[in-house]
Scaffold this active site. Structure first.
Site, PDB file in Angstrom:
ATOM      1  N   THR A 108       0.833  -1.207   0.000  1.00 33.43           N
ATOM      2  CA  THR A 108       0.000   0.000   0.000  1.00 33.43           C
ATOM      3  C   THR A 108       0.869   1.259   0.000  1.00 33.43           C
ATOM      4  OG1 THR A 108      -1.759  -1.162   1.165  1.00 33.43           O
ATOM      5  CG2 THR A 108      -1.765   1.244   1.349  1.00 33.43           C
ATOM      6  N   CYS A 141      -9.286  -6.726   1.420  1.00 37.26           N
ATOM      7  CA  CYS A 141      -9.314  -5.273   1.565  1.00 37.26           C
ATOM      8  C   CYS A 141     -10.712  -4.714   1.361  1.00 37.26           C
ATOM      9  CB  CYS A 141      -8.373  -4.614   0.560  1.00 37.26           C
ATOM     10  SG  CYS A 141      -6.722  -5.289   0.622  1.00 37.26           S
TER      11      CYS A 141
HETATM   12  N1  PLP Z   1      -1.533  -4.617  -4.219  1.00 41.42           N
HETATM   13  C1  PLP Z   1      -2.180  -5.788  -4.352  1.00 41.42           C
HETATM   14  C2  PLP Z   1      -2.415  -6.335  -5.713  1.00 41.42           C
HETATM   15  C3  PLP Z   1      -2.623  -6.478  -3.210  1.00 41.42           C
HETATM   16  O1  PLP Z   1      -3.266  -7.637  -3.358  1.00 41.42           O
HETATM   17  C4  PLP Z   1      -2.385  -5.920  -1.933  1.00 41.42           C
HETATM   18  C5  PLP Z   1      -2.891  -6.581  -0.719  1.00 41.42           C
HETATM   19  O2  PLP Z   1      -3.825  -7.344  -0.750  1.00 41.42           O
HETATM   20  C6  PLP Z   1      -1.683  -4.705  -1.854  1.00 41.42           C
HETATM   21  C7  PLP Z   1      -1.288  -4.082  -3.014  1.00 41.42           C
HETATM   22  C8  PLP Z   1      -1.392  -4.079  -0.539  1.00 41.42           C
HETATM   23  O3  PLP Z   1      -0.262  -4.675   0.049  1.00 41.42           O
HETATM   24  P1  PLP Z   1      -0.039  -4.548   1.628  1.00 41.42           P
HETATM   25  O4  PLP Z   1      -1.049  -5.416   2.277  1.00 41.42           O
HETATM   26  O5  PLP Z   1       1.370  -5.024   1.826  1.00 41.42           O
HETATM   27  O6  PLP Z   1      -0.186  -3.111   1.963  1.00 41.42           O
END
Ligand code: PLP
Length: 367
Positions: free
Chosen positions: A72, A315
């Site tokens: 993120t 998410c």
């Molecule tokens: N990008 C994608 C494609 C994801 O699936 C996720 C998390 O599910 C993220 C970004 C975010 O990553 P993080 O959980 O390390 O912040």
């Protein structure tokens, strides 16, 4: 419990648990004393190991790695650095890009087809219409909900042709499919540790070294001023270890998970299930299945049968509105009736069989 939600996060790898358990030194790489110097040494070696796992070189004419708190933050870092330029992003990006770009004036969505594959002809037109402008294209290598893969080679060639910078969110793709990052020659890559067996709260933005990034948080100026905050040394080491392991196991990961995924797909389709994006290239471990029973009911039934699945992406769970990914592929009508299954290399055919058995029971009983 059978865990089939590995796109949300994974079990901690036992080697990582051991590593964390056996290290309690005070590790702040900015400290001058012995412990600080030691911390710097291991932090930089973790950086090198992550670069090696991606097959990339670190250095002035090559790449740099900025460690972040996860995918993120890495996505936010790159997108916010281009907020005054033109940004083209796909309509199925993770919310850390999709929702952010929605709020940026001048950022434009690239549509996808009914399977979730980027419409290259539309991207071409967008690039044509914006010749002479500074452009960042941000397209995820693999989608977290439906698993669809994007033709990154073609997209990278196109970006080069128009002199645009290219970013890929490879959080789901890294360690699950073979990717030659060196050959793809991308400007920015996002990866995250907790999708490949390391701890949550660590990620990285890999960037061509000549791209100077403005930090998005004020602070101590760590990471060459591009990302403030005391470095997560243990997180970075565990990330490096997991990255190395994931890349060296990728062939068996693909073989094992695709076998389970294909078995599930075939079985549910025999009994009226619809597999989303079945006929295009997908992550080997991921399948999204639609049926007539609501996601919430299915989730509860699976949970009480000892199986953990997801209703899309972790998410977006809890939100009432339909997933923007299903909306983008014109499947909003089934958005409330889908479940996502995502395997790991440690799942077995027994797990897949048990899933199918419960899926049939739920869909037969409640249909
Ligand atoms: N990008 C994608 C494609 C994801 O699936 C996720 C998390 O599910 C993220 C970004 C975010 O990553 P993080 O959980 O390390 O912040």
């Amino acid at each position: 419990m059978i865990y089939l939600d590995n796109n949300a996060t994974t079990y901690l790898d036992h080697e990582i648990i051991e590593l964390l358990y056996n290290n309690n030194a005070p590790l702040n790489p900015s400290s001058i004393h012995h412990y600080g110097r030691e911390a710097r040494k291991i932090f930089e070696s973790a950086r090198n190991d992550v670069a090696n796992a991606l097959g990339l070189k670190l250095g002035k004419d090559d790449y740099k790695i900025v460690f972040t708190s996860g995918g993120t933050e890495a996505n936010n870092l790159v997108i916010k650095n281009f907020r005054d330029e033109k940004i083209f992003y796909s309509s199925i990006e993770h919310p850390s890009i999709h929702a952010l770009c929605k709020d940026i004036e001048g950022a434009e969505e690239i549509p996808v087809d009914e399977n979730g594959v980027i419409k290259i002809d539309v991207l071409c037109k967008m690039l044509d219409d914006n010749r002479g402008k500074k452009i960042l294209i941000s397209i995820m290598s693999a989608n977290n909900e439906i698993g669809v893969l994007q033709p990154m080679r073609e997209i990278s060639n196109l970006a080069k042709k128009y002199g645009a910078k290219i970013h890929t969110d490879a959080v789901q793709a890294f360690g699950k499919i073979k990717i030659d990052f060196n050959d793809l020659d991308l400007d920015f890559i996002t990866i995250s540790a907790h999708k490949i067996g390391a701890v949550a709260g660590v990620g990285a933005l890999i960037a061509k070294d000549q791209n100077i990034l403005k930090a998005i948080n004020q602070g101590g100026g760590q990471e060459r001023g591009e990302r403030s905050g005391t470095e997560n040394v243990m997180g970075a080491i565990s990330f490096a270890k997991a990255a190395k392991k994931a890349v060296s196991n990728v062939a068996s990961y693909i073989k094992k998970t695709s076998e389970l995924r294909d078995y599930v797909d075939e079985e549910v389709m025999k009994y009226g299930g619809e597999v989303i994006s079945k006929n295009v290239q997908r992550l080997p471990n991921t399948t999204m299945i639609a049926s007539k029973v609501s996601s919430d009911v299915q989730l509860i039934q699976f949970d009480s049968a000892g199986i953990a699945v997801s209703n899309g992406s972790a998410c977006s769970s809890g939100k009432v509105q339909a997933s923007h990914v299903l909306r983008a592929i014109n499947k909003e009508n089934i958005a409330k009736n889908v479940i996502r299954v995502s395997f790991s290399i440690n799942n077995t055919m027994e797990d897949a069989k048990k899933f199918v058995e419960v899926w049939k029971m739920i869909n037969h009983k409640l249909n």
